[in-house]
Design a protein around this motif. Structure first.
Motif: not given
Length: 69
Positions: A44, A47-49
């Motif tokens: 992470r 908020k993103r992977v």
């Protein structure tokens, strides 16, 4: 995959879309693998992977050869 061509570099982090493109699977499959604890390791970033290209390639290389039933 609409015939697009992407240049995926190990010098930058890959998005879920990049991983799906590289593996030739739908984006939802990558999300499903992540939720099930399967698939390449991602991290992470806010908020993103994001994925490291080398991790995705190593994960793929570790898969058993052949077709599963």
């Amino acid at each position: 995959m609409s015939g697009e061509t992407r240049v995926l570099s190990d010098d930058r982090l890959w998005t879920v879309e990049d991983v799906a493109y590289y593996l030739g699977v739908p984006v939802q499959t990558v999300y499903w693998w992540r939720g099930a604890g399967k698939g390449p390791p991602g991290r992470r970033v806010g908020k993103r992977v994001r994925y490291r290209g080398e991790d995705v390639k190593a994960w793929f290389a570790s898969l058993a050869v052949g077709v599963s039933a």
